[in-house]
Design a protein around this motif. Structure first.
Motif, mmCIF file in Angstrom:
data_model
loop_
_atom_site.group_PDB
_atom_site.id
_atom_site.type_symbol
_atom_site.label_atom_id
_atom_site.label_comp_id
_atom_site.label_asym_id
_atom_site.label_seq_id
_atom_site.Cartn_x
_atom_site.Cartn_y
_atom_site.Cartn_z
ATOM 1 N N PRO A 1 0.819 -1.221 0.000
ATOM 2 C CA PRO A 1 0.000 0.000 0.000
ATOM 3 C C PRO A 1 0.851 1.267 0.000
ATOM 4 O O PRO A 1 0.516 2.236 -0.680
ATOM 5 C CB PRO A 1 -0.787 -0.096 1.305
ATOM 6 C CG PRO A 1 -0.732 -1.502 1.721
ATOM 7 C CD PRO A 1 0.498 -2.088 1.139
ATOM 8 N N PHE A 2 1.960 1.249 0.743
ATOM 9 C CA PHE A 2 2.762 2.460 0.829
ATOM 10 C C PHE A 2 3.608 2.658 -0.424
ATOM 11 O O PHE A 2 3.908 3.795 -0.797
ATOM 12 C CB PHE A 2 3.602 2.450 2.106
ATOM 13 C CG PHE A 2 2.739 2.538 3.322
ATOM 14 C CD1 PHE A 2 2.152 3.745 3.667
ATOM 15 C CD2 PHE A 2 2.444 1.424 4.076
ATOM 16 C CE1 PHE A 2 1.306 3.837 4.751
ATOM 17 C CE2 PHE A 2 1.604 1.498 5.171
ATOM 18 C CZ PHE A 2 1.035 2.712 5.503
ATOM 19 N N ALA A 3 3.978 1.560 -1.071
ATOM 20 C CA ALA A 3 4.670 1.696 -2.353
ATOM 21 C C ALA A 3 3.730 2.361 -3.358
ATOM 22 O O ALA A 3 4.118 3.275 -4.089
ATOM 23 C CB ALA A 3 5.116 0.324 -2.853
ATOM 24 N N LEU A 4 2.472 1.910 -3.368
ATOM 25 C CA LEU A 4 1.488 2.492 -4.293
ATOM 26 C C LEU A 4 1.262 3.966 -3.972
ATOM 27 O O LEU A 4 1.289 4.822 -4.861
ATOM 28 C CB LEU A 4 0.154 1.736 -4.192
ATOM 29 C CG LEU A 4 0.174 0.291 -4.690
ATOM 30 C CD1 LEU A 4 -1.177 -0.366 -4.464
ATOM 31 C CD2 LEU A 4 0.548 0.253 -6.162
ATOM 32 N N LEU A 5 1.063 4.249 -2.684
ATOM 33 C CA LEU A 5 0.847 5.644 -2.285
ATOM 34 C C LEU A 5 2.049 6.496 -2.669
ATOM 35 O O LEU A 5 1.903 7.628 -3.129
ATOM 36 C CB LEU A 5 0.617 5.725 -0.775
ATOM 37 C CG LEU A 5 -0.765 5.332 -0.282
ATOM 38 C CD1 LEU A 5 -0.819 5.326 1.235
ATOM 39 C CD2 LEU A 5 -1.808 6.299 -0.837
ATOM 40 N N GLY A 6 3.249 5.935 -2.476
ATOM 41 C CA GLY A 6 4.471 6.665 -2.802
ATOM 42 C C GLY A 6 4.530 7.019 -4.276
ATOM 43 O O GLY A 6 4.818 8.160 -4.654
ATOM 44 N N LEU A 7 4.217 6.033 -5.125
ATOM 45 C CA LEU A 7 4.263 6.282 -6.569
ATOM 46 C C LEU A 7 3.203 7.306 -6.978
ATOM 47 O O LEU A 7 3.464 8.194 -7.791
ATOM 48 C CB LEU A 7 4.068 4.973 -7.342
ATOM 49 C CG LEU A 7 5.302 4.066 -7.365
ATOM 50 C CD1 LEU A 7 4.972 2.729 -7.996
ATOM 51 C CD2 LEU A 7 6.445 4.738 -8.126
ATOM 52 N N LEU A 8 2.024 7.172 -6.362
ATOM 53 C CA LEU A 8 0.950 8.117 -6.658
ATOM 54 C C LEU A 8 1.380 9.534 -6.284
ATOM 55 O O LEU A 8 1.237 10.489 -7.053
ATOM 56 C CB LEU A 8 -0.308 7.721 -5.870
ATOM 57 C CG LEU A 8 -1.485 8.678 -5.958
ATOM 58 C CD1 LEU A 8 -2.037 8.679 -7.375
ATOM 59 C CD2 LEU A 8 -2.580 8.299 -4.968
ATOM 60 N N GLU A 9 1.951 9.623 -5.097
ATOM 61 C CA GLU A 9 2.387 10.923 -4.605
ATOM 62 C C GLU A 9 3.462 11.515 -5.505
ATOM 63 O O GLU A 9 3.488 12.710 -5.792
ATOM 64 C CB GLU A 9 2.946 10.733 -3.204
ATOM 65 C CG GLU A 9 3.595 11.965 -2.686
ATOM 66 C CD GLU A 9 3.044 12.320 -1.341
ATOM 67 O OE1 GLU A 9 2.219 11.555 -0.821
ATOM 68 O OE2 GLU A 9 3.437 13.353 -0.827
#
Lengths: 316, 375
Positions: free
Chosen positions: B232-240
Motif C-alpha cells: 500500500p505504501f509503495a502504491l501511495l508513494g508512486l501516486l504521490e
C-alpha cells in the motif's frame, strides 16, 4: 483422533535471567474447559503465547490436537483460535469489517461466512453494532468481538488469555455463559484468569505461580490438597483481632472478611488455636465465637505457594 | 496471493479513514513542494550593498553605476565619513560594503595600485561568499574595460597583447535556475517520507495495538504480512510522486527530458530500499514515537549526505565514502540526470545497481529480523 487437546512436556522459557516457565507439563483433554489460574507474572501469558506459536520455548515440547507447534506452526494456527489479553483488533474498522478481515485471512468460504458471521454476532449479541467502529465499543463488547474474531474459522481449540480482566461483573458472567455454550458445542477451551471464583466454572484447573504448576485437577480436587484448616473468628473489634493474629501468624494468613476474621491455618501454628484465643482475650480483645469453615481455592493457592517457598528455602 | 490483497485493502481502508493520515499524504507534500520550491534557492537576489565614495570622481561614479546596474545588488548610499560603514553592517542593513578611497581615480591613472575595500557580513557564509563573488566579477569587468581603454590609446602595444576570452555556456539548465535542481530533490524526500516513515509507523502501530500478534496467529506467513504492509505504501508513494511531478512540471515548469517509464522503474528500485529501511526500523523499536525518531534520524542523515543541499565533492574524503551507502544520494542523482539531462540506463546503470543491491540487502535483513521478532 488424539486423546489430548493440548499436551505440554517440560516446557522451559526464560526472559534474560528470569525464568518464566519452569519445566511445565500439562495434559488437557478434548472437549474440556481448562483454567490456568495464577496471579500476574505467573507465566500464564508466556505459556499461551508459546502454545499459539507466537513465541519459541527454550526447551520442551507442545502438541496441539496432536500437531507439534514447533514443527508445524502454520497447521496449528488453522485449528486454534487465540484471543490475547489486550484488545487486539483494528479500532478504526467496524465490527463487521474486523470479522470479515479475519474471515478472509483464514480463508473461510464465502458461502459459510455469511451464516457464521450472523451466528457469532447473534450469539454474542453484537448484531445491532455491526456498523460500529470497534474502538467505540464498551470493554465487554470489545472482548466479545475479539472472541467472535477468534471463532470465525470454527477452531476446535480456543486459547483465551484473561478474557474477563477489566470487564464489568455483568459482562463477565455473560462472557462465561458464552464460553460454556462453546464447550457444549465440543470446543476445547484453555482460559487463564487471575480470579479464583472463575476457576470454579472450569472442568479442571492448574494453579500456576512463578512458572511452576503448583496443583492440577478439578477445583474440588485441588482444594482437597489444602493441608490445614480455615477458621473464622467473630468479635466486636475486627481490626484489633486481625492485628493480634497478624502478630502471631503470617500476615497473608489473616484476612478480614465481612463480619469475621478469616484465618488460613495451612500449617499448624506453634501454639494451639485455644491458646491463641486466650491470649487475645488476655490482651483485652473480645472474641465471640470461633468456627471452622471449608477452605477455598485461594486458601489452597496461598498454602501451596508457601509450601513451595519453604521447600525451596530448605534446599537453598 | 489473495491474502496479501486483503491486507492491502484493509491498509488502504484504514488510511482513507484517517483524516490526519490523508492530510500527511496528500496536502502536506504539495504545500512543501510550493514552499520549498520557492524558498530553497541558491540564487541570491536583492543583496543590499553599501557604497561609500570618498573619491567622488567620474571614475568612481562609473564604478558605482556598474554596481547599480547589476540585478542582484541594490545599492544604498552612505555618508562619506570614516568608520561610517560598520554600524550599517552591524545592524544588518547591508551584507556588503564597498569603500572607494580618496585618490582612487588619480592612483588608477598613475598606475599606483588603487585599493578598494570590500567589507562582508560573514554571519551567513553562503550569502557572504556569493556577494563577494558578485563584487569581484563587477570589479574585474571594470578593470578590464579600463585596461582596454588605455590600450586603445597605445595601439601598437594593444596589437601585441591577446586576451584570453573564456566563452562559457551552461548546459542542461542554461538559466542556472536552482528550482530545477531542487524540485527533483524535494520529490525524492517526499517519496522517502511516505515509504520509509509511514511504513515503519504503520507496522509499529500494529505492534502497539497488538494486531500484529493477531495477524501472526492467522495462517499468513511473515512474508505475506510484510508484502501486505509495504505494497500500500509503495502504491501511495508512486501516486504521490506522480502528483508532485505533475505539479513540478505545470507550476515550476521543470523540464522532464528523460523517459518516464525508466523513471518509474528506477523509482520502484529506490522504493524497495526505502520500504526495506521502514521494515528494518519497525523491528528495532516498540512504539510509534521511537519509530518516528529513528526514521527522522535516517531521513536527516540521508538528506544532509545526499548532495541535495551541499555538494558531495565539498565533503571530506571519509564522509564522501559514507555517502556511497546513502540510497537517497543515488536517487537524487537519478532524478536530476533524468529530469534535466534525459540520461538513459547507459549512464544510470551504476546508480541502478547500487540501489538494487542496497534494496535487496536491507529487505532481506529486515524480513529476517521481522520474522524473528514476531514469531
Amino acid at each position: 483422533m488424539p486423546e489430548s487437546a493440548i499436551s505440554v512436556v517440560n516446557l522451559q522459557k526464560q526472559y534474560g535471567q528470569t525464568p518464566a516457565l519452569n519445566s511445565v507439563s500439562l495434559e488437557i483433554r478434548q472437549g474440556e474447559m481448562f483454567g490456568l489460574i495464577g496471579p500476574d507474572g505467573a507465566g500464564k501469558t508466556t505459556l499461551m503465547r508459546i502454545l499459539s506459536s507466537l513465541m519459541d520455548p527454550d526447551a520442551g515440547e507442545c502438541r496441539l490436537l496432536g500437531i507439534s507447534v514447533k514443527e508445524h506452526p502454520e497447521k496449528v494456527r488453522r485449528v486454534i483460535g487465540y484471543m490475547p489479553q489486550r484488545f487486539s483488533l483494528y479500532p478504526d474498522l467496524t465490527v463487521g469489517e474486523n470479522l470479515r478481515f479475519f474471515a478472509d485471512l483464514f480463508g473461510v468460504p464465502r458461502l459459510d461466512r455469511q451464516k457464521r458471521t450472523e451466528d457469532l454476532l447473534g450469539f454474542a449479541r453484537l448484531s445491532p453494532f455491526i456498523k460500529r467502529r470497534a474502538g467505540r465499543l464498551s470493554g465487554g463488547m470489545k472482548q466479545k468481538l475479539a472472541l467472535c474474531c477468534a471463532l470465525i474459522h470454527t477452531p476446535r481449540l480456543l486459547i483465551l488469555d484473561e478474557p474477563t480482566t477489566g470487564v464489568d461483573p455483568v459482562s463477565r458472567r455473560e462472557f462465561w455463559e458464552i464460553l460454556k455454550a462453546l464447550k457444549d458445542q465440543g470446543v476445547t477451551l484453555l482460559v487463564s484468569t487471575p480470579y479464583m471464583d472463575e476457576a470454579q466454572r472450569c472442568d479442571r484447573i492448574a494453579l500456576i505461580h512463578k512458572g511452576n504448576i503448583l496443583a492440577e485437577g478439578s477445583a474440588l480436587e485441588v482444594i482437597a490438597r489444602f493441608p490445614g484448616k480455615v477458621v473464622a473468628v467473630f468479635g466486636p473489634d475486627l481490626p484489633g483481632l486481625a492485628g493480634w493474629f497478624k502478630k502471631k501468624l503470617r500476615s497473608e494468613q489473616v484476612q478480614i472478611l465481612g463480619d469475621r476474621v478469616r484465618l488460613n491455618l495451612f500449617t499448624q501454628p506453634r501454639v494451639s488455636m485455644d491458646e491463641l484465643c486466650a491470649g487475645a482475650e488476655d490482651a483485652g480483645i473480645a472474641i465471640d465465637a470461633v468456627d471452622e469453615v471449608g477452605p477455598g481455592l485461594e486458601d489452597t493457592f496461598i498454602a501451596l505457594v508457601a509450601g513451595k517457598e519453604e521447600a525451596h528455602g530448605a534446599i537453598g | 496471493m489473495n491474502k496479501i490483497w486483503y491486507l492491502v485493502i484493509k491498509e488502504l481502508r484504514q488510511v482513507m479513514r484517517d483524516a490526519n493520515m490523508l492530510r500527511v499524504i496528500f496536502v502536506v507534500p504539495l504545500i512543501q513542494l510550493v514552499v520549498l520550491g520557492y524558498a530553497i534557492t541558491t540564487d541570491i537576489k536583492n543583496l543590499d550593498i553599501l557604497i561609500c565614495d570618498f573619491d567622488g570622481s567620474s571614475t568612481s561614479r562609473e564604478l558605482i553605476e556598474r554596481f547599480s546596474h547589476n540585478e542582484y545588488l541594490t545599492v544604498r548610499g552612505a555618508p562619506c565619513k570614516p568608520n561610517a560603514v560598520e554600524p550599517h553592517l552591524f545592524r544588518g542593513e547591508a551584507v556588503v560594503a564597498l569603500v572607494i578611497p580618496m585618490d582612487f581615480e588619480r592612483d588608477l591613472v598613475n598606475n599606483a595600485k588603487p585599493e578598494i575595500q570590500i567589507l562582508i557580513d560573514g554571519q551567513n557564509s553562503n550569502t557572504g561568499a556569493v556577494a563577494l563573488g558578485y563584487c569581484n566579477r563587477i570589479l574585474l569587468e571594470f578593470m578590464q574595460d579600463v585596461l582596454e581603454k588605455r590600450l586603445i590609446r597605445t595601439p601598437a602595444f594593444a596589437r601585441s597583447i591577446q586576451f584570453i576570452q573564456p566563452v562559457s555556456r551552461v548546459w542542461y539548465n542554461p538559466e542556472l535556475k536552482s528550482v530545477y535542481y531542487m524540485i527533483p530533490g524535494i520529490i525524492s524526500i517526499l517519496l522517502t517520507i511516505i515509504t520509509m516513515l509511514l511504513t515503519s509507523l504503520s507496522i509499529v502501530k500494529e505492534k502497539e495495538i497488538g494486531t500484529l500478534a493477531q495477524l501472526m496467529v492467522t495462517p499468513l506467513t511473515s512474508a505475506q504480512v510484510i508484502a501486505g504492509k509495504t505494497i500500500p505504501f509503495a502504491l501511495l508513494g508512486l501516486l504521490e510522486m506522480a502528483i508532485a511531478m505533475t505539479f513540478g512540471v505545470l507550476w515550476f515548469k521543470v523540464p522532464i527530458v528523460g523517459s518516464i517509464p525508466l523513471l518509474a522503474m528506477l523509482s520502484a528500485t529506490y522504493i524497495l530500499t526505502s520500504l526495506g529501511l521502514g521494515i528494518f526500523i519497525s523491528t528495532l523499536v516498540d512504539t510509534q514515537q521511537q519509530a518516528l525518531f529513528m526514521s527522522w534520524f535516517f531521513l536527516v542523515t540521508f538528506i544532509l549526505l545526499s548532495g541535495f543541499f551541499y555538494p558531495i565533492e565539498n565533503m571530506p574524503g571519509w564522509v564522501q565514502v559514507i555517502t556511497y551507502g546513502n540510497p537517497l544520494r543515488y536517487f537524487i542523482e537519478i532524478l536530476r540526470e533524468l529530469f534535466l539531462k534525459g540520461a538513459g540506463l547507459s549512464v544510470l546503470w551504476g546508480e541502478l545497481f547500487s540501489l538494487l543491491g542496497m534494496g535487496a540487502g536491507i529487505f532481506i535483513l529486515a524480513t529476517l529480523r521481522f520474522h524473528k521478532r514476531t514469531a
